[in-house]
Design an enzyme around this catalytic site. Structure first.
Site, short mmCIF file in Angstrom:
data_model
loop_
_atom_site.label_atom_id
_atom_site.label_comp_id
_atom_site.label_asym_id
_atom_site.label_seq_id
_atom_site.Cartn_x
_atom_site.Cartn_y
_atom_site.Cartn_z
N ASN A 72 30.62 -7.20 -12.98
CA ASN A 72 29.75 -8.42 -13.09
C ASN A 72 30.33 -9.35 -13.96
O ASN A 72 30.26 -10.52 -13.83
CB ASN A 72 28.15 -8.02 -13.64
CG ASN A 72 27.41 -7.07 -12.69
OD1 ASN A 72 27.65 -7.19 -11.53
ND2 ASN A 72 26.39 -6.38 -13.26
N GLU A 173 29.98 -8.36 -5.83
CA GLU A 173 28.30 -8.13 -5.82
C GLU A 173 27.78 -9.41 -5.61
O GLU A 173 26.73 -9.51 -6.54
CB GLU A 173 27.88 -7.11 -6.73
CG GLU A 173 28.12 -5.81 -6.86
CD GLU A 173 27.55 -4.72 -7.70
OE1 GLU A 173 26.40 -5.37 -8.65
OE2 GLU A 173 27.84 -3.70 -7.66
N GLU A 291 32.87 0.89 -5.95
CA GLU A 291 32.01 1.38 -7.29
C GLU A 291 31.16 2.53 -6.41
O GLU A 291 30.31 2.05 -5.59
CB GLU A 291 31.31 0.38 -7.74
CG GLU A 291 32.04 -0.67 -8.48
CD GLU A 291 31.17 -1.86 -9.16
OE1 GLU A 291 29.88 -1.40 -9.72
OE2 GLU A 291 31.52 -2.81 -9.23
O1 AHR Z 1 29.74 -0.70 -13.15
C1 AHR Z 1 28.89 -1.30 -13.53
C2 AHR Z 1 28.37 -2.56 -12.83
O2 AHR Z 1 27.76 -2.18 -11.71
C3 AHR Z 1 29.37 -3.48 -12.29
O3 AHR Z 1 29.67 -4.54 -13.31
C4 AHR Z 1 28.72 -3.95 -11.20
O4 AHR Z 1 29.59 -4.68 -10.15
C5 AHR Z 1 27.60 -3.11 -10.84
O5 AHR Z 1 26.68 -3.51 -10.55
#
Ligand code: AHR
Length: 494
Positions: A72, A173, A291
């Site tokens: 983010n 995202e 992720e």
């Molecule tokens: O990893 C934590 C957060 O999770 C990241 O910043 C984001 O991409 C996801 O929502």
């Protein structure tokens, strides 16, 4: 005791498996960078301020790529803030995590760090407040040899050789309403296409990963993936998947999270294949699960405008590690489509490594399944054949009691198996390995015991693998026992 027979045949394979499946993620978030990998003044800090004690643990995990700088965070990040003389770098508000960002670490320092731990960088560009043009400038800065404004700026900053970053994420995202300057699928698809064109003009050798669904529970999934791919199919190499799991009270459901991950992967692969057919394309889109982890999101509480706040610092139990290990097996078994997977994140923030400011760096429980897989399961993924016992889960119906993955390393003449037993009983395993000739059980590591146990600064080795005595004869049909609710690495020399 249940008995399971599994056939492992060297001709029955899934795909080659390389280091990129064991990648991770370093975001400017909480204490991942500051007080994590970087803490000038720490007794173990090197001349550049990076902690050697943390670096040693990072090396133990043998990561393929380090995804950076977000997350983010990247959707509001100006990469120019993180280059040049430190004294003139601005302190900024990071809107994503309500933190203060000092910009002491940027692309140059991070690329050097990655090199020092034998990993490549996977760099994410800003598709929130950032433009396609900015993305092209970063590629020029990082990868162009010299003689242009941004490549010469890199040289002026002391980095004569290009960083040669091969893997790039076109944003993060962008389907998430929480994202800075979130877009709908059409707007993102168009922006990603124009960005991809510029980035590949700047360096045609790079590989691009476009944002897929931020999680399978968003209402836009999987339509987002289809729409975005219809815009960018020809220009990108991967579509991303993100997913975090947590124990919501039903232990078996939690241990069976791998089932949901598997469905997610199959759905995104099918969606990509639909677009492939629509486009009459010869290219198969690969997946980047960039992720994944266990994350207790409900407990996450942000702090207002602190530097390096203690946020997202989950302390993992042995139960978490077993569920985590089963997720790893799923990634390995899908390596024909999932070519990159990033454990999010690397230090302190939902991470396998935890640090104390000015003090220790320790291994969390999840460190161990990752280390077992990343250091041993490289080579060719095998497709085990056989019937395993089934358990009835509330959310997923029948699930295997022993999620497992097997990898054949021809060079080392080894077959390595990672395997969870998510049932409450011991499981007895008989392996048919005739195609390899005789196999000798060379190593059996087990994580088992009190499922609620965690590693802490006071008791850092409470959970760690034990090594089972492996003295045994060579056999075409080796046998072994898996303890209840355990995670195992089983190594055969063949
Ligand atoms: O990893 C934590 C957060 O999770 C990241 O910043 C984001 O991409 C996801 O929502």
């Amino acid at each position: 005791m249940n008995k399971t027979k599994l056939l492992l045949d060297k001709e029955y394979t899934v795909a080659p498996l390389g280091k990129r499946l064991y990648s991770t993620f370093v975001e400017h978030l909480g204490r991942c960078v500051y007080e994590g990998i970087y803490e000038p003044g720490h007794p173990s800090a090197d001349k550049d301020g990076f902690r050697e004690d943390v670096r040693a643990l990072v090396r133990e995990l043998n990561f393929g790529a380090l995804r950076y700088p977000g997350g983010n965070f990247v959707s509001g990040y100006n990469w120019l803030d993180g280059i040049g003389p430190r004294a003139s770098r601005p302190k900024r508000l990071d809107y994503a995590w309500c933190s203060i960002e000092p910009n002491e670490i940027g692309i140059d320092e991070f690329c050097c760090y990655a090199k020092s731990v034998n990993s490549e960088v996977m760099y994410a560009v800003n598709m929130g407040t950032g433009s396609p043009q900015d993305a092209g400038y970063i590629v020029e800065y990082a990868n162009f040899s010299g003689g242009t404004y941004y490549s010469d700026l890199r040289i002026k900053n002391g980095y004569k050789e290009p960083h040669n970053i091969k893997l790039w994420c076109v944003g993060n995202e962008m389907d998430g309403p929480w994202q800075i300057c979130h877009l709908d699928a059409h707007d993102y698809g168009k922006k990603a296409l124009e960005t991809a064109k510029i980035m590949k003009w700047a360096d045609p050798s790079i590989e691009l990963c476009v944002c897929g669904s931020a999680t399978s529970s968003l209402p836009t999934y999987p339509e987002w993936d289809r729409l975005v791919l219809e815009y960018v199919y020809d220009k990108v190499d991967y579509i991303s998947l993100h997913r975090y799991y947590e124990n919501q009270g039903d232990e078996l459901d939690f241990l069976a999270s791998f089932h949901e991950m598997n469905e997610f992967i199959k759905t995104v692969a099918s969606t990509a294949d639909y677009v492939k057919a629509l486009k009459r394309s010869k290219k198969t889109m690969m997946l980047s699960f960039d992720e994944w982890n266990i994350w207790y999101q409900a407990k996450t509480q942000l702090k207002q405008w602190e530097f390096a706040p203690h946020i997202l610092e989950d302390n993992y139990s042995l139960l978490d590690a077993v569920s985590f290990g089963a997720l790893l097996c799923t990634l390995v078994n899908n390596s024909d489509r999932v070519r990159i997977a990033c454990l999010a994140q690397m230090v302190n923030v939902i991470a396998p490594i935890f640090t104390e400011k000015g003090g220790k760096a320790i291994r969390q429980t999840t460190f161990y399944p990752f280390a077992m897989a990343a250091n041993n399961c490289l080579g060719t993924v095998l497709k085990p054949v056989g019937k395993t016992p089934l358990l009835k889960s509330r959310s997923y119906g029948d699930v295997t009691a022993i999620p497992n993955a097997a990898v054949w390393n021809e060079e080392k003449r080894e077959v390595n198996i990672i395997c969870a037993n998510i049932s409450a009983e011991s499981q007895y395993l008989e392996l048919d390995m005739r195609s390899f000739g005789k196999a000798v059980l060379a190593e059996h590591q087990v994580l088992s015991g009190d499922l609620s146990a965690t590693n802490t600064l006071e008791n850092p080795d409470k959970v760690k693998p034990k090594f089972i005595n492996c003295a045994g004869a060579a056999s075409e049909k080796p046998e072994l026992t898996l303890e209840p609710k355990s995670f195992n690495l089983i190594k055969f020399k063949v």
